[in-house]
Design a protein around this motif. Sequence first.
Motif, PDB file in Angstrom:
ATOM      1  N   HIS A 117      44.515  46.882  -8.773  1.00 63.07           N
ATOM      2  CA  HIS A 117      44.956  48.181  -9.284  1.00 63.07           C
ATOM      3  C   HIS A 117      46.468  48.336  -9.091  1.00 63.07           C
ATOM      4  CE1 HIS A 117      40.838  49.850  -9.756  1.00 63.07           C
ATOM      5  NE2 HIS A 117      40.581  48.976  -8.800  1.00 63.07           N
ATOM      6  N   GLY A 118      47.150  48.826 -10.128  1.00 64.39           N
ATOM      7  CA  GLY A 118      48.595  49.028 -10.046  1.00 64.39           C
ATOM      8  C   GLY A 118      49.014  50.266 -10.805  1.00 64.39           C
ATOM      9  N   ILE A 119      50.271  50.277 -11.252  1.00 68.32           N
ATOM     10  CA  ILE A 119      50.828  51.430 -11.972  1.00 68.32           C
ATOM     11  C   ILE A 119      50.830  51.124 -13.469  1.00 68.32           C
ATOM     12  CG2 ILE A 119      52.878  52.886 -12.275  1.00 68.32           C
ATOM     13  CD1 ILE A 119      53.704  51.962  -9.406  1.00 68.32           C
ATOM     14  N   PRO A 120      50.085  51.888 -14.278  1.00 70.98           N
ATOM     15  CA  PRO A 120      50.095  51.640 -15.735  1.00 70.98           C
ATOM     16  C   PRO A 120      51.421  52.109 -16.331  1.00 70.98           C
ATOM     17  CG  PRO A 120      48.762  53.585 -15.235  1.00 70.98           C
ATOM     18  CD  PRO A 120      49.231  53.036 -13.918  1.00 70.98           C
ATOM     19  N   VAL A 121      52.106  51.233 -17.046  1.00 70.72           N
ATOM     20  CA  VAL A 121      53.397  51.622 -17.633  1.00 70.72           C
ATOM     21  C   VAL A 121      53.436  51.473 -19.146  1.00 70.72           C
ATOM     22  CG1 VAL A 121      54.756  51.186 -15.555  1.00 70.72           C
ATOM     23  CG2 VAL A 121      54.389  49.321 -17.179  1.00 70.72           C
ATOM     24  N   VAL A 157      52.403  47.317 -13.387  1.00 74.53           N
ATOM     25  CA  VAL A 157      53.401  46.897 -12.397  1.00 74.53           C
ATOM     26  C   VAL A 157      53.027  47.466 -11.028  1.00 74.53           C
ATOM     27  CG1 VAL A 157      55.183  46.804 -14.178  1.00 74.53           C
ATOM     28  CG2 VAL A 157      54.931  48.879 -12.801  1.00 74.53           C
ATOM     29  N   GLY A 158      53.855  47.145 -10.020  1.00 76.81           N
ATOM     30  CA  GLY A 158      53.637  47.662  -8.674  1.00 76.81           C
ATOM     31  C   GLY A 158      52.325  47.207  -8.059  1.00 76.81           C
ATOM     32  N   MET A 159      51.962  45.918  -8.295  1.00 80.08           N
ATOM     33  CA  MET A 159      50.670  45.414  -7.818  1.00 80.08           C
ATOM     34  C   MET A 159      50.771  44.683  -6.478  1.00 80.08           C
ATOM     35  SD  MET A 159      48.556  44.530 -11.230  1.00 80.08           S
ATOM     36  CE  MET A 159      47.099  45.128 -10.417  1.00 80.08           C
ATOM     37  N   GLY A 212      58.112  47.054  -9.227  1.00 80.53           N
ATOM     38  CA  GLY A 212      58.315  47.913 -10.399  1.00 80.53           C
ATOM     39  C   GLY A 212      57.589  49.236 -10.315  1.00 80.53           C
ATOM     40  N   GLY A 213      58.064  50.180 -11.140  1.00 81.47           N
ATOM     41  CA  GLY A 213      57.468  51.509 -11.213  1.00 81.47           C
ATOM     42  C   GLY A 213      57.603  52.055 -12.617  1.00 81.47           C
ATOM     43  N   GLN A 214      57.217  53.314 -12.805  1.00 84.63           N
ATOM     44  CA  GLN A 214      57.238  53.944 -14.127  1.00 84.63           C
ATOM     45  C   GLN A 214      58.621  53.911 -14.765  1.00 84.63           C
ATOM     46  OE1 GLN A 214      55.250  55.352 -16.285  1.00 84.63           O
ATOM     47  NE2 GLN A 214      53.282  55.450 -15.250  1.00 84.63           N
TER      48      GLN A 214
END
Length: 585
Positions: free
Chosen positions: A7-11, A211-213, A192-194
């Motif tokens: 799970h990470g940040i969806p961008v 990103v951000g995984m 990474g992030g949004q």
Amino acid sequence: MASFTLHGIPVSRGIAIGRAHLLAPAALDVKHYLIPQEQVEAEVQRLQKAIATVHKELQTIWNDLPKDSPAELGAFIDVHALILSDPMIAEVPLDIIRTRFYNAEWALLTQIDELSAQFDEIEDAYLRERKSDIQQVGERVLKVLTGSANALPAGDGSEGAGRMIVVAHDISPADMLRFKDRAFGGFVTDLGGQNSHTAIVARSLDIPAVVGMYNASMLIRQDDWVIIDGDAGVVIVDPTPAVLEQYRERQARLLRERKKLGKLKKMPAVTKDGTEITLLANIELPEDCTAAMEAGAMGVGLFRSEYLFMGRAGFVNKLPSEDEQFESYRQAVAAMKGRPVTIRTLDIGADKPLDMAEQTSLNPALGLRAIRFCLAEPQMFLAQLRAILRASAYGPVKLLIPMLAHAFEIDQSLAMIEQAKAQLRDAGKKFDPLIPIGAMIEIPAAALTLPMFVKKMDFLSIGTNDLIQYTLAIDRADHEVAHLYNPLHPAVLYLLASTISIATKAGIPVAVCGEMAGDMKLTRLLLGMGLREFSMHPTQLLAVKHEILNSDLNEITPSVKKILRSFDPMAIAEAVNQLNQAGAV
């Protein structure tokens, strides 16, 4: 190997299915050793040669940019070139070699780590993400020094082979270009992030990305089958045949839906009951106008002018001149072919320092930023105001001022606009004397004292990102409190609804230009509040238009009034869900 999920940040939305291609960071291979004094200058020259090689690489990539590439790519490559030229990268590591006798790789990595630590102290999410640009530039130089440049697979893009999913600790926008023509289906990164440049480019290229995984590059192996669910921020590694088939069906359905949306481009945004809605685009650079026009935007609702300043001031201490700014604004106005362009004045300050070495305040989000910063730097502010006014001679321009909260800020801003007009008249330069002046409503104090704004402003634009952040007293970029960031909090809905209502009654146009405007799950809620102007990233426009075309305000408005009377977060979320399902197509 058993299937597992990360799970990470969806961008960037969408589904990608393919084989993993791992990129190993050169920093992992860096050797640390001391060099003899007589070899110091040779080591200095080795690093200088590597930096020169990377300059040539970036120039080649820039020259070879396809004409249909997103504007952001060229801009981000420029930023990387500027970082590479900055003394903090081009000179300080040379001093480390000369004074500490470190080898070139160690000296460069030492300085990159030092700069990264400084950026970690910055509270603003966008600026904090710029740390990754410095690391990406350093990584590129390290790869030249160590001779570990990545070899790329050919990738034929056929269904059997699967499209390539790039898995990396981090990946630069320039490197993304190298994959563009190689059946590149999506990417997964540890960092990474949004707001990272890589995320922005992914959205522009419309490539599914998460990103951000943290440790994905350590857990995923070369050639593993990978599914990226860009909507949920989920990555499935070695999926079972049943899961793979399920996602292939979802992927095919999304493609069909996207083709359907494409047919809406030239269709007016009108609700079922005949109410016309204005859909506008948010842009960062003049080149973004192409995507805005292609998506059918009726104008630019937010031109974030700080992107003209970013990367340049921070690394070469040279702000864009009035003429340079004017040319960028004029290009955007010309590209929109008579459709209005709303230019926001510089939203920068203590949280977005104009100098890398500049100290930030203890709490930059509440410090000297946006209009506070501009009023404290009157000559810089006047130069920008003159540039915007000059662009208004070439087409319809609206001037938007961010972060206003006090009556004296409104009065001072209006006085400076009049001063800029007088300076242009004295210089014999043309501008629109009746240019509309607007205020961003993004501080709760502004939303709660709206009569003060409607008396003096021509239009309003609600910046929901900051409004939510300030109302709930959280930093959504802080992982420990990010779960508290909630657009459906009753206090946020109250401020939104009252702002829209008061402005509408006063006959003042009001738009929403924050992330909420582009979230189709919130489109009907905003329509029911009375919102008639939405401004968003061009890629979100058609999905929002689809919701508008399938909405009937006669049905929606009573339901939204009921939602606004509720203070139960779970009941609000459920009611919004039901609102979206009613009459869904």
